[in-house]
Every structure is written in structure tokens, then in C-alpha cells.
Scaffold this active site. Structure first.
Site, PDB file in Angstrom:
ATOM      1  N   LEU A 115     -11.266  -6.958  -0.151  1.00 58.91           N
ATOM      2  CA  LEU A 115     -12.437  -7.084  -1.013  1.00 58.91           C
ATOM      3  C   LEU A 115     -12.234  -6.376  -2.346  1.00 58.91           C
ATOM      4  O   LEU A 115     -11.610  -5.318  -2.403  1.00 58.91           O
ATOM      5  CB  LEU A 115     -13.676  -6.492  -0.321  1.00 58.91           C
ATOM      6  CG  LEU A 115     -14.228  -7.254   0.885  1.00 58.91           C
ATOM      7  CD1 LEU A 115     -15.348  -6.454   1.530  1.00 58.91           C
ATOM      8  CD2 LEU A 115     -14.736  -8.625   0.487  1.00 58.91           C
ATOM      9  N   LYS A 124     -18.698   0.878  -3.400  1.00 56.49           N
ATOM     10  CA  LYS A 124     -18.272   2.135  -2.778  1.00 56.49           C
ATOM     11  C   LYS A 124     -19.219   3.259  -3.190  1.00 56.49           C
ATOM     12  O   LYS A 124     -19.507   3.439  -4.383  1.00 56.49           O
ATOM     13  CB  LYS A 124     -16.838   2.480  -3.201  1.00 56.49           C
ATOM     14  CG  LYS A 124     -15.811   1.395  -2.880  1.00 56.49           C
ATOM     15  CD  LYS A 124     -15.704   1.093  -1.412  1.00 56.49           C
ATOM     16  CE  LYS A 124     -14.978   2.135  -0.625  1.00 56.49           C
ATOM     17  NZ  LYS A 124     -13.531   2.091  -0.774  1.00 56.49           N
ATOM     18  N   TYR A 147     -18.599  -8.850  11.864  1.00 55.87           N
ATOM     19  CA  TYR A 147     -19.394  -9.188  10.679  1.00 55.87           C
ATOM     20  C   TYR A 147     -19.062 -10.524  10.028  1.00 55.87           C
ATOM     21  O   TYR A 147     -19.655 -10.868   9.010  1.00 55.87           O
ATOM     22  CB  TYR A 147     -19.253  -8.072   9.622  1.00 55.87           C
ATOM     23  CG  TYR A 147     -17.831  -7.662   9.315  1.00 55.87           C
ATOM     24  CD1 TYR A 147     -16.976  -8.491   8.619  1.00 55.87           C
ATOM     25  CD2 TYR A 147     -17.353  -6.422   9.731  1.00 55.87           C
ATOM     26  CE1 TYR A 147     -15.670  -8.108   8.340  1.00 55.87           C
ATOM     27  CE2 TYR A 147     -16.056  -6.030   9.464  1.00 55.87           C
ATOM     28  CZ  TYR A 147     -15.217  -6.882   8.761  1.00 55.87           C
ATOM     29  OH  TYR A 147     -13.920  -6.504   8.480  1.00 55.87           O
ATOM     30  N   ASP A 166     -15.954   2.119   8.241  1.00 57.79           N
ATOM     31  CA  ASP A 166     -14.679   2.778   7.975  1.00 57.79           C
ATOM     32  C   ASP A 166     -13.866   2.823   9.260  1.00 57.79           C
ATOM     33  O   ASP A 166     -13.937   3.765  10.037  1.00 57.79           O
ATOM     34  CB  ASP A 166     -14.930   4.189   7.437  1.00 57.79           C
ATOM     35  CG  ASP A 166     -13.721   4.726   6.691  1.00 57.79           C
ATOM     36  OD1 ASP A 166     -12.835   3.933   6.362  1.00 57.79           O
ATOM     37  OD2 ASP A 166     -13.673   5.941   6.445  1.00 57.79           O
ATOM     38  N   CYS A 226      18.578  12.669 -10.978  1.00 59.24           N
ATOM     39  CA  CYS A 226      19.956  12.428 -11.436  1.00 59.24           C
ATOM     40  C   CYS A 226      20.229  12.960 -12.837  1.00 59.24           C
ATOM     41  O   CYS A 226      21.360  12.876 -13.326  1.00 59.24           O
ATOM     42  CB  CYS A 226      20.267  10.928 -11.381  1.00 59.24           C
ATOM     43  SG  CYS A 226      19.337   9.925 -12.566  1.00 59.24           S
ATOM     44  N   CYS A 250      15.391  12.758 -15.711  1.00 63.10           N
ATOM     45  CA  CYS A 250      15.117  12.397 -14.316  1.00 63.10           C
ATOM     46  C   CYS A 250      15.323  13.623 -13.422  1.00 63.10           C
ATOM     47  O   CYS A 250      16.380  14.261 -13.484  1.00 63.10           O
ATOM     48  CB  CYS A 250      16.030  11.259 -13.875  1.00 63.10           C
ATOM     49  SG  CYS A 250      15.846  10.841 -12.116  1.00 63.10           S
ATOM     50  N   CYS A 253      20.919   6.442  -9.302  1.00 65.27           N
ATOM     51  CA  CYS A 253      19.853   7.414  -9.030  1.00 65.27           C
ATOM     52  C   CYS A 253      19.454   7.297  -7.550  1.00 65.27           C
ATOM     53  O   CYS A 253      18.942   6.253  -7.123  1.00 65.27           O
ATOM     54  CB  CYS A 253      18.652   7.135  -9.928  1.00 65.27           C
ATOM     55  SG  CYS A 253      17.319   8.346  -9.753  1.00 65.27           S
ATOM     56  N   LYS A 283     -20.382  -1.059   4.954  1.00 66.51           N
ATOM     57  CA  LYS A 283     -18.922  -1.155   4.995  1.00 66.51           C
ATOM     58  C   LYS A 283     -18.417  -0.113   5.985  1.00 66.51           C
ATOM     59  O   LYS A 283     -18.472   1.077   5.731  1.00 66.51           O
ATOM     60  CB  LYS A 283     -18.327  -0.912   3.605  1.00 66.51           C
ATOM     61  CG  LYS A 283     -16.832  -1.147   3.524  1.00 66.51           C
ATOM     62  CD  LYS A 283     -16.345  -1.036   2.084  1.00 66.51           C
ATOM     63  CE  LYS A 283     -14.872  -1.328   2.002  1.00 66.51           C
ATOM     64  NZ  LYS A 283     -14.062  -0.361   2.746  1.00 66.51           N
ATOM     65  N   GLU A 303     -24.352  -5.704   3.893  1.00 66.64           N
ATOM     66  CA  GLU A 303     -23.880  -5.112   5.140  1.00 66.64           C
ATOM     67  C   GLU A 303     -23.259  -3.755   4.838  1.00 66.64           C
ATOM     68  O   GLU A 303     -22.714  -3.552   3.748  1.00 66.64           O
ATOM     69  CB  GLU A 303     -22.820  -5.993   5.804  1.00 66.64           C
ATOM     70  CG  GLU A 303     -23.279  -7.395   6.111  1.00 66.64           C
ATOM     71  CD  GLU A 303     -22.124  -8.324   6.470  1.00 66.64           C
ATOM     72  OE1 GLU A 303     -22.392  -9.516   6.655  1.00 66.64           O
ATOM     73  OE2 GLU A 303     -20.972  -7.854   6.549  1.00 66.64           O
ATOM     74  N   CYS A 345      13.392   6.091 -15.165  1.00 73.08           N
ATOM     75  CA  CYS A 345      14.795   6.499 -15.144  1.00 73.08           C
ATOM     76  C   CYS A 345      15.626   5.217 -15.181  1.00 73.08           C
ATOM     77  O   CYS A 345      15.514   4.384 -14.273  1.00 73.08           O
ATOM     78  CB  CYS A 345      15.113   7.289 -13.877  1.00 73.08           C
ATOM     79  SG  CYS A 345      16.895   7.554 -13.661  1.00 73.08           S
TER      80      CYS A 345
END
Length: 666
Positions: A81, A309, A222, A115, A406, A403, A427, A113, A111, A421
């Protein structure tokens, strides 16, 4: 009463009592009486094995062992979603809906949500036949034996149900059940689980279903999929699901406007803490199933649904240091190492700082007190600094120039936020990262190889690229840490089996920048084999559905590299699949060959799916949206005004259903 009738009668009675207790929360007999009836049924079934039924209530106690969970392709894809975080986001979403549907009334179903861990359960003729995890949305793990142990999941449906359908839901642990499990662990001196969601998800992959049966898991359902002909609206389908025996939370609500959606959100943002399980938001769905079909999906999300949310929990802690990670593409990600702090049910020790611009914008420094939240309550991130507590001798953060692995000087391309890098072939984290990507579940799915083992193989000089995997010998890997005889045998077998992986996944496994799973599928379907793709020039690539400038340039760059070509040739020699497997064609004519057709609206003679199948049968291709590449729009009643306007503006021919039938008959 004969034995067969008595057994069936007992099963029906026990199923009803399970439903009363676990779905309706309204038991009508005591636990003792239930156990006595279950014991009687077990005795009858043991004496008369000819009446065995895998969906009997006696089978819920588990006991089957699953060593390897088979991968199953979802008949109907499980989309993720789109997330929203404000009323403005939802207003924008509704505007996008109205642009497609026009000035028509739109109802929504709100509805909570949940978890937990997503699941898709298939029923045929009222019996549970398969339960599959979400996986990557295209395919998941078969966890049927474990799901059958969950008492709120019906094994046999009631009422007037469709002959075959999938129902989607979430496997959760109630807060009380989770707390009880943790108290039992603490009592025996074991480490308690971190949070209900991860524990529920992990429970589905336990090998012994008897252990799953001991856990107080619930299944909240659901969405019914694959039975649209039986329902006109989503709300109707939820009511029907309840009547079939499913546990569908009654917090869902049908509303007439976005204002009522906001009221629902505001109410549950406060009252969610009164619920017996965790929820982190609200899902809003267009109620009318025809409108859902007309809105369709993007490559990742349905356009007819969105998740809101709730505001993420925030905590304050101290930034102890900043480290820099190197990804498989060479991208550098700065990571904040934090003083451990409890956040949204887990202990957080690290958080992403994204890039140099974000560090500059926040002016975040080592030693600062910082505010941390979980973005979407999943990935921790630093959102601000408490400047009032900053030490007078704090030092401004300077982004690294070389980096960290490396020592190569980092580069930053114009218009890009991240540093890279450029040491592609030497690397170590890039080399290891590309191999890890290659062997991953969604790519070559090589069991027995994890990140630690890949690192050991690399450090011991056994592999320096993913092609080297196919030259490994059992005697080379046996001396590695934690590599026993059986593990080595399984690894060799898995590497050999990966040679049968389909071309689209091999293409994804190669690790071409910007070529994810969906793009790899599009390219494989269009070009059929790797040679045709390698020879495609930029102008050809951008004419492929959903391939834009950035992806096309990345593909051309990848196949111009001599090192990459050498790897591909080696993989070909080892027997990997670099062409689409030829399938028996349903094509009856080439009448629509070279045409991309978009189907929209309601039809009388054929269903929308039947028209789409006819298009493919006659050599055409179905398009998901109207673009300059669309050849024809097949329009039924109530076609969205935005689609009609776009087709007219682009000068695309519009066929009625009768026009389409005439084309077939001519």
C-alpha cells in the site's frame, strides 16, 4: 448413528464451538467439555483411519514437520500500500481518484491497519487448501500446516461461499498473548521476544507446527480476492466473509466522504491503545469494486487504497558516533550509532542519516542529543537535534572524502544526493554485496549461503564475483567455519538447482542499477533472451513499457562493460537460464499483433478479463494505462472521464464493445 455420521457430526460441532470462542468471543461450552469432545473425536479417528480428513479440528494441534517451505506463486499478486501521513496526502489521493473516475460519488471503507504478518489463504469448495506468506508480492512461502493450527482460521466454511477464492489478512499476536509468552521465557531464564509483529512473523516459519499451535496467534482477515463476480462492494465482501466464518474485525466502517475518513482516523489515533493488538494506522479503500477495477494498480500499489500512518513515536538519545556503509552499487550511507533506546517496541542502536545533504541540513554532530523516530514505524531515522544541550566544544561533522573500505576517493554525480565509491571491481563490500544480491531469495535463491558465508568465501579467496560460485567444490567449502558435511552438500545442491531459475530472476540477479524485480520482468517478457537485450540501443529501450531514460542508460552502461560481459558468458557456460522458457501459446490469430490495447469500463457480452484474454489470443498486448504507445482503447460503459480525455487528446482510436467484437469476427 453410524461411525461416519458420528465423526462428521462431532467435527461440525467442534468447528462451531471454535468459531464461537475464537471469532465471536462468545463460548457456549466450557474448555473441559470442549476437550472431552475433541478427545472423543480423536479416538474415533484413530480407530477408523478411513474417515481421515486433513481439515478435522483434531489436526489443529499440529505435529507436522516442514524442513523447507516451498515457494508458491500468488495467483493474484499481493500489492503493498502507498503510505500517507497527513490529511493533505489523503486529499491529494482523492483528487487522483476523481481525475480517473470523474464527478461520481465515491464511498470508502476504513479499516485499522494491523501490525502483523501478511497471509493469503486459498479456499476451494469451502475447504482451506493453501496458505502462503506475502513474500515479494509475486510469490511467498507455503505455510499451510502452520496456519491450520490457528483457531480463528476456519478449516471448513459455512454458508453460500464462492467455489474458489483467496482471502488476505494479517497474522497477529494479541498484546496479552505476547506478554504471556514473554513471562514464560523470563521464568525459565530465556531472552524475551522484542515485539509482537516480529514474533508473529517468525512463528509462521517454525518447522514444527505443534510449536506454532502453542502460540496464541490470531488471523484478522480483510480482503477477498478472485471472486469479484460475487460482490459489488468491498463492504459486502467483508459481511460475506463474516458469514462464511472468518474473523473480520468489526472496527471497519463504511463512510460517505473524506471528512468521515478524517473522523475515523482521529477517533482511532486516540483509542487504538484500547485495542487488544497493535495497529499503526488506518487503511482507506474505495468501496465500489467496479471503481477499484477502473482505478487499477501502479507497478507497486493499488490506486484504490491507501494507508494512513499514525504519527510515529519519538524518543531522545545521544549520537555516539557516525560510521559509513558501502552498498553493492558503491553508494555510501552514513549511519548514526546511538546510545541504545527503546522505541516503538524495539531497542534502537542505529539510525540512517541518508546522505551528506541531510547531515548538513540537520547540523548533526557526535555528542548531540538527537530526536529519533521510526519512519513509518519501521526504519529509525534522526529527525532533529536538541541544540540547547550541545557542548561548546562540539565539532561540525565533515563528510568523508575517501571510501572507508578501500580508500578510493569518493565521487558525487551532478543531481544525485549520494556519494559513491567508483572502485567497482576491488572494493570488498561492493563485491560481497553483489554476490549477496545474486544469491538472495528473490534472485537465484541459493540456500545455505548467507552474508557471513559469502564474506568467508571472499576472504578465503574462493570467490571474487558471483560467477565463481559455480566453480566451487565441496572440499573447498568444508573447512569454512560452521560448514558441516550436510551443509556443504546442501549448498552444492542449491547452487546446481539455481541453474533452473527463470530468466527474469537471473536478469534481476545480475544487479543492473535501477533494474528491480518488476523492470526485470518487463525486459525479459519484451526481449525474450539476454542477447537481444544486450544488443538493444537506447532508443529501443525507452520504448519498452515502464523503461525510462535513467533505466535505459544504466542498462546500456552495464552491457558496455567488458567485465560484465565476461561474467555473463561464464554464467551461460555454467547453464543458467538466459532466455524465456517457451510456453504453449493460446494465440489463435495475429490480427492485433504489434498493438497495445487498454480496456476500460463495464461490458455486457464479455467480462473485462475475457476481453483482455481475447486481445492476447489475437496477438495483441494489454496496456495498464493510456500513453503515446497505446494503439486502441476498448471502452465500455462508465469509462473514466480522465482516460477518455487523454485518449482523445492523444488521438487514440476508441472502440466500443461492439467494435471490438466486429474486429474479432472480421
Amino acid at each position: 448413528m453410524d461411525i461416519s455420521t458420528e465423526i462428521v457430526s462431532l467435527r461440525n460441532e467442534l468447528n462451531q464451538h471454535n468459531y464461537n470462542y475464537y471469532v465471536l468471543d462468545n463460548p457456549t461450552i466450557s474448555d473441559f467439555e470442549f476437550d472431552q469432545k475433541l478427545k472423543k473425536l480423536q479416538e474415533l479417528e484413530e480407530k477408523h483411519p478411513e474417515f481421515f480428513d486433513e481439515n478435522s479440528p483434531t489436526q489443529r494441534v499440529g505435529g507436522s514437520i516442514t524442513k523447507n517451505f516451498n515457494t508458491v506463486v500468488h495467483e493474484n499478486r499481493m500489492f503493498s500500500l502507498e503510505n500517507s501521513y497527513s490529511q493533505e496526502d489523503l486529499i491529494d489521493w482523492e483528487k487522483r481518484i476523481q481525475k480517473v473516475l470523474g464527478n461520481v460519488a465515491v464511498e470508502y471503507v476504513c479499516e485499522l491497519k494491523y501490525d502483523g504478518a501478511s497471509i493469503s489463504i486459498t479456499y476451494e469448495n469451502g475447504k482451506l487448501v493453501r496458505a502462503v506468506t506475502r513474500g515479494d508480492g509475486f510469490q511467498g512461502d507455503d505455510v499451510t500446516n502452520n496456519i491450520k493450527t490457528i483457531k480463528s482460521v476456519p478449516l471448513q466454511l459455512k454458508g453460500n461461499y464462492p467455489p474458489k477464492f483467496d482471502i488476505r489478512g494479517e497474522i497477529i499476536l494479541t498484546l496479552a498473548g505476547f506478554e504471556k509468552m514473554n513471562m514464560e521465557l523470563v521464568d525459565i531464564g530465556e531472552t524475551p521476544y522484542s515485539n509482537p509483529r516480529n514474533t508473529a512473523s517468525g512463528s509462521l516459519k517454525l518447522q514444527n507446527s505443534a510449536e506454532v499451535a502453542k502460540r496464541p496467534l490470531e488471523c484478522l482477515l480483510y480482503n477477498i480476492v478472485g471472486a469479484n463476480n460475487y460482490f459489488n462492494t468491498h463492504a459486502n465482501s467483508l459481511e460475506a466473509a463474516r458469514s462464511f466464518g472468518f474473523k473480520v474485525p468489526n472496527q471497519s466502517k463504511l463512510v460517505k466522504s473524506l471528512d468521515e475518513v478524517f473522523q475515523f482516523i482521529n477517533y482511532w489515533d486516540t483509542h487504538r491503545h484500547d485495542l487488544p493488538y497493535e495497529t499503526d494506522g488506518v487503511v482507506i479503500k474505495v468501496n465500489d469494486l467496479f471503481q477499484q477495477e477502473e482505478l487499477g494498480n501502479t507497478a507497486k500499489n493499488p490506486r484504490w487504497a491507501i494507508a494512513y500512518k499514525f504519527k510515529a513515536e519519538q524518543v531522545s538519545t545521544v549520537l555516539e558516533s557516525i560510521s559509513y556503509q558501502v552498498g553493492r552499487t558503491g553508494a555510501i550511507t552514513p549511519v548514526a550509532n546511538l546510545k541504545p533506546v527503546q522505541l516503538a517496541g524495539t531497542i534502537v542502536k542505529r539510525a540512517s542519516l541518508h546522505n551528506a545533504d541531510q547531515i548538513e541540513k540537520l547540523d548533526v554532530r557526535v555528542g548531540d542529543s538527537v530526536f529519533v523516530e521510526k519512519g513509518g514505524e519501521i526504519i529509525p531515522k534522526i529527525i532533529g537535534v536538541d541544540f540547547t544541550g550541545r557542548s561548546a566544544d562540539s565539532v561540525k561533522t565533515e563528510y568523508i572524502a575517501d571510501c572507508p573500505e578501500c580508500g578510493t576517493v569518493l565521487v558525487r554525480k551532478p543531481g544525485e544526493a549520494q556519494h559513491y565509491c567508483p572502485n567497482f571491481y576491488e572494493c570488498p563490500p561492493q563485491i560481497i554485496g553483489r554476490i549477496e544480491h545474486f544469491i538472495s531469495r528473490k534472485a537465484m535463491d541459493i540456500d545455505g549461503l548467507g552474508g557471513e558465508t559469502v564474506t568467508l568465501l571472499y576472504k578465503n579467496g574462493l570467490v571474487s564475483n558471483y560467477a565463481d560460485l559455480y566453480e566451487l567444490k565441496k572440499e573447498q567449502v568444508l573447512p569454512l567455519e560452521r560448514m558441516a558435511e550436510k551443509s556443504a552438500d546442501n549448498l552444492m545442491k542449491s547452487i546446481e538447482q539455481s541453474k533452473e531459475i527463470a530468466f527474469e530472476r537471473v536478469l534481476f540477479a545480475l544487479g543492473i542499477r535501477f533494474v528491480g524485480e518488476t523492470v526485470a520482468k518487463k525486459l525479459a517478457k519484451h526481449y525474450k533472451n539476454i542477447d537481444a537485450l544486450m544488443q538493444a540501443d537506447y532508443s529501443e529501450l525507452i520504448n519498452v513499457d515502464e523503461i525510462g531514460d535513467k533505466i535505459a542508460l544504466s542498462i546500456r552502461s552495464f552491457f558496455k562493460d567488458e567485465g560484465n560481459l565476461q561474467l555473463i558468458n561464464r554464467l551461460k557456460d555454467y547453464g543458467l537460464q538466459f532466455a524465456v522458457e517457451a510456453k504453449e501459446s493460446t494465440q489463435v490469430s495475429n490480427k492485433f499483433e504489434g498493438m497495445t490495447m487498454v480496456v476500460s469500463g463495464k461490458f455486457e457480452t464479455f467480462s473485462r478479463d475475457e476481453i483482455k484474454q481475447k486481445i492476447e489470443d489475437y496477438g495483441g498486448k494489454n496496456g495498464s494505462s493510456i500513453t503515446g504507445k497505446t494503439s486502441v482503447v476498448v471502452a465500455g460503459a462508465d469509462m473514466g472521464p480522465a482516460k477518455l480525455e487523454k485518449a482523445t487528446k492523444l488521438g487514440i482510436p476508441i472502440w466500443t464493445e461492439d467494435d471490438f467484437i466486429n474486429q474479432l469476427n472480421n
